[in-house]
Design a protein around this motif. Structure first.
Motif, mmCIF file in Angstrom:
data_model
loop_
_atom_site.group_PDB
_atom_site.id
_atom_site.type_symbol
_atom_site.label_atom_id
_atom_site.label_comp_id
_atom_site.label_asym_id
_atom_site.label_seq_id
_atom_site.Cartn_x
_atom_site.Cartn_y
_atom_site.Cartn_z
ATOM 1 N N ASP A 108 -23.957 -16.308 2.712
ATOM 2 C CA ASP A 108 -23.786 -16.047 1.279
ATOM 3 C C ASP A 108 -24.150 -17.277 0.461
ATOM 4 O O ASP A 108 -24.791 -17.165 -0.589
ATOM 5 C CB ASP A 108 -22.344 -15.646 0.962
ATOM 6 N N ILE A 110 -21.262 -8.865 8.384
ATOM 7 C CA ILE A 110 -20.243 -8.075 7.696
ATOM 8 C C ILE A 110 -19.838 -6.879 8.553
ATOM 9 O O ILE A 110 -18.651 -6.570 8.702
ATOM 10 C CB ILE A 110 -20.756 -7.617 6.315
ATOM 11 N N ARG A 151 -26.712 -11.424 7.324
ATOM 12 C CA ARG A 151 -25.433 -11.354 6.610
ATOM 13 C C ARG A 151 -24.845 -9.946 6.690
ATOM 14 O O ARG A 151 -23.650 -9.775 6.941
ATOM 15 C CB ARG A 151 -25.609 -11.753 5.154
ATOM 16 N N GLU A 196 -17.822 -8.103 11.581
ATOM 17 C CA GLU A 196 -16.500 -8.551 11.150
ATOM 18 C C GLU A 196 -15.576 -7.350 10.965
ATOM 19 O O GLU A 196 -14.437 -7.340 11.439
ATOM 20 C CB GLU A 196 -16.617 -9.344 9.852
ATOM 21 N N ARG A 252 -20.812 -15.217 7.694
ATOM 22 C CA ARG A 252 -21.116 -14.498 6.469
ATOM 23 C C ARG A 252 -20.998 -15.416 5.260
ATOM 24 O O ARG A 252 -21.850 -15.411 4.375
ATOM 25 C CB ARG A 252 -20.190 -13.297 6.304
ATOM 26 N N SER A 253 -19.978 -16.238 5.238
ATOM 27 C CA SER A 253 -19.773 -17.156 4.124
ATOM 28 C C SER A 253 -20.934 -18.149 4.001
ATOM 29 O O SER A 253 -21.421 -18.414 2.895
ATOM 30 C CB SER A 253 -18.455 -17.901 4.309
ATOM 31 N N ALA A 255 -13.657 -12.022 14.694
ATOM 32 C CA ALA A 255 -13.868 -11.564 13.322
ATOM 33 C C ALA A 255 -13.877 -12.754 12.362
ATOM 34 O O ALA A 255 -14.668 -12.791 11.419
ATOM 35 C CB ALA A 255 -12.798 -10.557 12.923
ATOM 36 N N LYS A 256 -13.009 -13.721 12.606
ATOM 37 C CA LYS A 256 -12.967 -14.917 11.766
ATOM 38 C C LYS A 256 -14.284 -15.690 11.870
ATOM 39 O O LYS A 256 -14.801 -16.196 10.873
ATOM 40 C CB LYS A 256 -11.781 -15.811 12.171
ATOM 41 N N LEU A 298 -12.266 -6.482 13.193
ATOM 42 C CA LEU A 298 -10.961 -6.376 12.540
ATOM 43 C C LEU A 298 -10.306 -5.037 12.872
ATOM 44 O O LEU A 298 -9.101 -4.974 13.132
ATOM 45 C CB LEU A 298 -11.097 -6.553 11.030
ATOM 46 N N SER A 342 -16.753 -14.009 9.802
ATOM 47 C CA SER A 342 -16.438 -14.267 8.405
ATOM 48 C C SER A 342 -17.028 -15.603 7.955
ATOM 49 O O SER A 342 -17.575 -15.718 6.857
ATOM 50 C CB SER A 342 -14.919 -14.267 8.211
ATOM 51 N N VAL A 343 -16.930 -16.600 8.813
ATOM 52 C CA VAL A 343 -17.488 -17.917 8.499
ATOM 53 C C VAL A 343 -19.012 -17.852 8.427
ATOM 54 O O VAL A 343 -19.627 -18.402 7.503
ATOM 55 C CB VAL A 343 -17.027 -18.962 9.536
#
Length: 71
Positions: free
Chosen positions: A59, A22, A18, A25, A55-56, A48-49, A29, A52-53
């Motif tokens: 999480d 981050i 994770r 990402e 990472r989500s 980057a998107k 960006l 982000s997914v």
């Protein structure tokens, strides 16, 4: 076959993944912002998107009951 790992080691590895997502990402960006023109920014912004997914999802594994909007 790989050795089995305990829950603490698995959680440590997930947190490391994770943290890496981050970092990537943010790097992508920044690369998208620095790119010239919308075509040059599309690839890093899309990547980057994707981070982000990832990472989500990580999480949600680490803290299943937490609202992703509060992270």
């Amino acid at each position: 076959m790989a050795d089995a790992v305990d829950a603490d080691e698995l959680l440590r590895r997930i947190r490391g993944a994770r943290d890496w997502a981050i970092q990537e990402e943010g790097r992508l960006l920044a690369e998208a912002e620095a790119a010239s023109g919308p075509d040059g920014a599309a690839v890093p912004a899309g990547a980057a998107k994707a981070f982000s997914v990832v990472r989500s999802v990580l999480d949600k594994i680490i803290e299943p009951g937490r609202d992703p909007g509060t992270a």
